[in-house]
Write an enzyme that holds these catalytic residues in place. Structure first.
Site, mmCIF file in Angstrom:
data_model
loop_
_atom_site.group_PDB
_atom_site.id
_atom_site.type_symbol
_atom_site.label_atom_id
_atom_site.label_comp_id
_atom_site.label_asym_id
_atom_site.label_seq_id
_atom_site.Cartn_x
_atom_site.Cartn_y
_atom_site.Cartn_z
ATOM 1 N N HIS A 1 0.813 -1.216 0.000
ATOM 2 C CA HIS A 1 0.000 0.000 0.000
ATOM 3 C C HIS A 1 0.848 1.268 0.000
ATOM 4 O O HIS A 1 0.482 2.264 -0.608
ATOM 5 C CB HIS A 1 -0.947 -0.006 1.209
ATOM 6 C CG HIS A 1 -0.238 -0.210 2.501
ATOM 7 N ND1 HIS A 1 0.161 -1.472 2.936
ATOM 8 C CD2 HIS A 1 0.179 0.671 3.446
ATOM 9 C CE1 HIS A 1 0.781 -1.348 4.092
ATOM 10 N NE2 HIS A 1 0.808 -0.060 4.428
ATOM 11 N N GLY B 1 11.682 -4.898 2.801
ATOM 12 C CA GLY B 1 10.876 -6.084 3.103
ATOM 13 C C GLY B 1 10.503 -6.880 1.871
ATOM 14 O O GLY B 1 10.648 -8.111 1.843
ATOM 15 N N HIS C 1 26.708 -7.092 -13.164
ATOM 16 C CA HIS C 1 27.486 -8.039 -12.361
ATOM 17 C C HIS C 1 26.668 -9.166 -11.751
ATOM 18 O O HIS C 1 27.203 -10.248 -11.523
ATOM 19 C CB HIS C 1 28.205 -7.305 -11.223
ATOM 20 C CG HIS C 1 29.243 -6.354 -11.711
ATOM 21 N ND1 HIS C 1 30.021 -5.622 -10.840
ATOM 22 C CD2 HIS C 1 29.643 -5.993 -12.957
ATOM 23 C CE1 HIS C 1 30.857 -4.868 -11.538
ATOM 24 N NE2 HIS C 1 30.633 -5.061 -12.819
ATOM 25 N N ASN C 2 25.390 -8.906 -11.450
ATOM 26 C CA ASN C 2 24.588 -9.884 -10.715
ATOM 27 C C ASN C 2 23.455 -10.487 -11.524
ATOM 28 O O ASN C 2 22.725 -11.329 -11.015
ATOM 29 C CB ASN C 2 24.012 -9.244 -9.450
ATOM 30 C CG ASN C 2 25.071 -8.535 -8.632
ATOM 31 O OD1 ASN C 2 25.045 -7.314 -8.514
ATOM 32 N ND2 ASN C 2 26.016 -9.258 -8.096
ATOM 33 N N ARG D 1 29.546 -16.476 -10.376
ATOM 34 C CA ARG D 1 28.977 -15.939 -9.132
ATOM 35 C C ARG D 1 27.452 -15.963 -9.154
ATOM 36 O O ARG D 1 26.823 -16.257 -8.141
ATOM 37 C CB ARG D 1 29.498 -14.524 -8.908
ATOM 38 C CG ARG D 1 31.013 -14.544 -8.719
ATOM 39 C CD ARG D 1 31.620 -13.177 -8.760
ATOM 40 N NE ARG D 1 33.068 -13.302 -8.737
ATOM 41 C CZ ARG D 1 33.883 -12.584 -9.500
ATOM 42 N NH1 ARG D 1 33.396 -11.693 -10.347
ATOM 43 N NH2 ARG D 1 35.176 -12.747 -9.412
ATOM 44 N N GLY E 1 11.406 -0.697 0.400
ATOM 45 C CA GLY E 1 11.972 -1.617 -0.586
ATOM 46 C C GLY E 1 12.659 -2.803 0.064
ATOM 47 O O GLY E 1 12.935 -3.800 -0.598
ATOM 48 N N CYS F 1 7.917 -1.390 -1.929
ATOM 49 C CA CYS F 1 7.216 -1.254 -0.660
ATOM 50 C C CYS F 1 7.700 0.048 -0.060
ATOM 51 O O CYS F 1 8.406 0.809 -0.730
ATOM 52 C CB CYS F 1 7.416 -2.468 0.259
ATOM 53 S SG CYS F 1 9.061 -2.713 0.943
ATOM 54 N N GLY F 2 7.339 0.356 1.164
ATOM 55 C CA GLY F 2 7.718 1.628 1.748
ATOM 56 C C GLY F 2 9.206 1.896 1.666
ATOM 57 O O GLY F 2 9.642 2.950 1.209
ATOM 58 N N ARG G 1 8.590 5.187 -0.276
ATOM 59 C CA ARG G 1 8.640 6.329 0.641
ATOM 60 C C ARG G 1 10.002 7.012 0.638
ATOM 61 O O ARG G 1 10.191 8.028 1.309
ATOM 62 C CB ARG G 1 8.303 5.878 2.064
ATOM 63 C CG ARG G 1 6.855 5.468 2.225
ATOM 64 C CD ARG G 1 6.548 5.042 3.643
ATOM 65 N NE ARG G 1 5.116 4.801 3.790
ATOM 66 C CZ ARG G 1 4.601 3.949 4.664
ATOM 67 N NH1 ARG G 1 5.397 3.271 5.484
ATOM 68 N NH2 ARG G 1 3.290 3.780 4.739
#
Length: 151
Positions: free
Chosen positions: A10, A71, A99-100, A137, A69, A66-67, A110
């Site tokens: 939200h 969680g 790289h990943n 990797r 990022g 999310c607020g 937020r």
């Protein structure tokens, strides 16, 4: 163009809507996994939905919000098919791809403005994975049980 799944809680609903429109404007197919409003929801459930869309192949890449990022990125990274990178500026978004081979971009609704979020998203989508030494990797990230330190 890509099939991009997007999900939020939200707190990041407005940013999700803005970024979904931005993606559609670039010709991407957007899979909006919710939520449908600013009513309170639990970010892990939306993170798991997004992770499943990546793991199943329903989406090529994902955007998680999310607020903070934090969680939602933790929830997504529980799925070994996902490499979710939490970023707040374009250089990190590019490096996450280079790289990943990150396949999900996370940002905090937020904490980041819409224009910076768009810049991060564009950098993420425009940057290819470099492969080569980075592939080893990435393989270890995707298979943590089999990853071993060289003797």
């Amino acid at each position: 163009m890509s099939r991009i799944a997007i999900a939020s809680d939200h707190a990041a609903f407005e940013l999700k809507s803005t970024l979904a429109d931005h993606l559609r404007g670039q010709g991407h197919e957007v899979i909006d996994l919710g939520p449908p409003s600013t009513d309170s929801v639990d970010y892990p459930l939306y993170g798991y939905k997004l992770a499943e869309a990546i793991a199943s192949g329903a989406a090529d890449k994902g955007v998680a919000l999310c607020g903070s990022g934090i969680g939602i990125s933790i929830a997504i990274n529980r799925n070994p098919a996902c490499r979710c990178a939490l970023v707040s500026e374009p250089l990190s978004a590019s490096l996450a791809r280079q790289h990943n081979d990150a396949n999900v971009l996370a940002m905090g609704g937020r904490l980041i403005g819409a224009e910076m979020a768009k810049a991060c998203l564009d950098a993420f989508l425009d940057t290819p994975f470099l492969g080569d030494r980075h592939q080893r990797r990435v393989d270890q990230l995707s298979n943590p049980v089999s990853a071993k330190e060289p003797a």
